[in-house]
Design an enzyme around this catalytic site. Sequence first.
Site, PDB file in Angstrom:
ATOM      1  CD  GLU A   1      -2.890   0.838   2.496  1.00 53.13           C
ATOM      2  OE1 GLU A   1      -2.911  -0.220   3.162  1.00 53.13           O
ATOM      3  OE2 GLU A   1      -3.484   1.868   2.825  1.00 53.13           O
TER       4      GLU A   1
ATOM      5  CG  ASP B   1      -3.434   8.670   7.670  1.00 57.73           C
ATOM      6  OD1 ASP B   1      -3.474   7.436   7.807  1.00 57.73           O
ATOM      7  OD2 ASP B   1      -3.510   9.248   6.567  1.00 57.73           O
TER       8      ASP B   1
END
Lengths: 258, 394, 385
Positions: A48, A59
């Site tokens: 990824e 995040d």
Amino acid sequence: MTLQQAIEKVNADGGKAFVPYIMAGDGGLETLRDTVLRLQTLGVSAIEVGIPFTDPVADGPTIELAGERALQNGTNLRNVIATLQSFADEVTIPLVAMTYLNPVLAYGPNFAKDAYAAGIRGVIVPDMPYEERGIIHSDLQAAGVALVQLISLTSPAERIAKLAAGSEGFIYAVTVNGITGARADFADHLDAHFAKLKEASSLPVLAGFGISTPEQVQRFGGYSDGVIVGSKIVDSIANNDWGTIEELIQASKQLGVK
Amino acid sequence: MTQAGRFGAYGGQFVPETLMTPLIELEKAYEEAKADPAFQKELDYYLKQYVGRETPLYFAERLTEKIGGAKIYLKREDLNHTGAHKINNALGQALLAIRMGKKRIVAETGAGQHGVATATACALLDLECIVYMGAEDVKRQSLNVFRMELLGAKVVGVDKGSATLKDAVNEALRHWVTNVEDTHYILGSALGPHPFPTIVRDFQRVIGDETRAQILEQENRLPDTVVACVGGGSNAIGMFYPFVEDSNVGLIGVEAAGSGVETGKHAAAITGGQKGVLHGAYMYLLQDENGFVQEAHSISAGLDYPATGPEHSYLADIGRAQYVAVTDAEALEGVKLLCATEGILPALESSHAIAYVSKLAATMDKEQIVVICLSGRGDKDVHTLIDALGGGKQ
Amino acid sequence: MEATEKRGFFGEFGGSQVPADLQKVLDILEEQFYHFKDDEEFNKELNYYFTEYVGRKSPLYFAENLTAKCGGAKIYLKREDLNHTGSHKINNVLGQILLAKRMGAKRVIAETGAGQHGVATATVCAMFGMDCTIYMGAEDTKRQALNVFRMELLGAKVVAVEKGQGRLKEAVDEAFADLVENYDHTFYLLGSAVGPHPFPSMVKHFQAVISKESKEQHLAKEGKLPTAVIACVGGGSNAIGSFADYIEDKEVRLIGVEPDKAASITEGRPGDLHGFRCIVLQDEEGNPLPTYSIAAGLDYPGVGPEHSYLHTIGRAEYVTVSNEEVLEAFQTLSKVEGIIPALESSHAVAHALRLAPTLSTDDSIIVNISGRGDKDVEQVFNMLK
């Protein structure tokens, strides 16, 4: 090979997929090739590739800081794709781009095509839920790039069914309520949750968010088709600590043996 | 794209999947609350008894004379408890949170106005309150931090990114994603994922609803033009919305041009930005060619945000509302003008609207009527004004 | 009462002990005030500005959380903090400037201590296009530079008075001197219910709107009069305005709250100050004693003549609270009701916190929140941190 096929192949061989997350441009884009190829050599199932963004709301601090470093190095979606393309013929595993939506919109209509040419076989857009996917979905489909759907713990059963049916490549099962980053605690009964996901779709189910130790890799690998490890990998790469990365990969391989 | 929560192409729900279910629940709870007369009654009680509504629609006679054109009315949101329109929304959403069984409120704030309003509503309604604020802003606005703490809120400095409002929103969203089961996020402007822009607009429309009734009573007709400043756009959308169907009423949103739109140091997202996605919505946004969000610049902290809400983006595209931009220097002139003519110290945000009207009204004739949304008072800006205009005589 | 008021005396208090020149000016003012105070046009205009500009009427807010916390009488807050410019001061300056306009004045002067009255005066002068000069002690201009800036922004000229200690007292002297010299075109806009006649009566008249409203509001909500009305007292303008309409209602307790280190009524005795007789905090030779209050607006050794009188005849009660109690009340109201009160008003809140638990749940008290605390946040910050 499509993203789905690549992961299914790992599973068919009796193993569990291991997908590391890296932040493109952390340490400079010139390191991207080495990082990708080294992970490939270590036997990961897919990679990824995170694209930095100014406002990464999904995040946690580790990936956010890596993103800030990458931005300072001048990284953007355009030059990440160009860099990936420059060594695409050396990459045999599928790449999955994890990018917030706005850089994709700014990139324009060629995104899907260019991404495919760079070896990207899947895209994860953490701020684009299923209902909003129309904004880029048809371009991706036309180019042969899977749009991976995240499914969270808060989703009720009927929504899980809808998202699972609509996902492509694999199902990204978010293992916590919250943002990316290492965690000590996970909720109980996650096994039941994963069982529901498996029931809802024939796609492989990968667990991600918060997985940071070999024990957690084993636990989640136990009830899924594989795991995604983000913050811990990002940290380890930034610290040039490849031993930790190898331990995590090893933990997933042992699962397969069992 | 014709999904719920869209204003034309704008709006939407660009959020992590974890937030989708809470947003769907929020929408459902809000629709139920909206249809429940008891909810509206409770909100009305607090707006009247606590906030001090309705606020006057004041004919600014001397300002009108000074400019020498259209009649100018001021909608006095500066007279609300806590000094701005922000409390309308904070109270409405806090009541909604209680209805949804949430125990805790999270909010973002730039200079501190929305944070103070939210902390106030939480003190009143006995909710736990956490306010995220850019670390830069915490330093610049230490008194507002203290004020929020006095009101019982916990203020958390955010030192990531540019350490300003947009980073505080990021952090508030992250907090919400992580604690969504017992926490409601009170977003402060007409921004964010659906249903927030609609909820905020509905709680702010009291401004326009009152104005419409008041002008009909005082002038027996609708105004020719309604003007409000636009950052995220909550006071403006609250003021505009009840007039949208009145096609003969001009709607003008005034954005912050900072040092000038041409300098790149501004916060005028409609005037000088492009369409994009930030904080859950598709809207006009200040961004570079890579889709990275750029920092906004304005002397007014409340307008210092790099996007303009989805409904404004839509009203701009269909031409129903017009968006213009006014510089820091012009806004300062607006402060001086209203002080000198009416004895009202306006917030720097609201001064953008005043500055624009000082040019616009002069071109209109004496039978015409302009309404300005005076969204807040300027007490909070006195330090900024001293720095910008030069202090007293000592 | 009217007859006494006309002469400007409240019992032995009040009156006008000023030089003959100034007395002439005050006589004109008295005549004009009594002429206009019941004038229909005048009151119509005043009400227009009260409603449209100040944002009156101010709510009488049932403080449910505070009531629950105290566990006794119902506590109502009269929200003068929601007025334009943030306190009750605007009621009086608006009334007086309308009078000044009718008297043909072109110029307004005022004194100010911490700056609140100066800002309120500069505000209405800006609105009515009146030339405005504010006298302020030189010391005070330094400590209150923000308010000086604000007054200048509003177009007022701020004169720093260097004489004496450079405080409020010298500013008042200077303002009176200006008035004597320029009375033909100048109006002195006094800020509190003090000074020579007719100022105390005039200030009370314009501040009485507070109690007129609160009485009507309380009757509408509770169907009866309140048990007690509580207000802080420095010079006493918000208190006299809060009490005014209840003075004849003997069953309503009227309670003025003083700072314990500026407790003019509680610890003073009759004396003369600034041209009128009142209860003054003084030493044995009759010199005013230095006062100290954390609330600048209460830092005055005298008190209005009518308060002096109400105290003497026992119609109103006057109590003191300590700085600690005031700070506690400031924080309590902020936390439980989301209302940050002025430090002045926090004195009244502090006493309400003591009184309410001693009363029954059938009782109700009105606390006058004379102003908002935004101006005090920095000071409290420094005291608590």
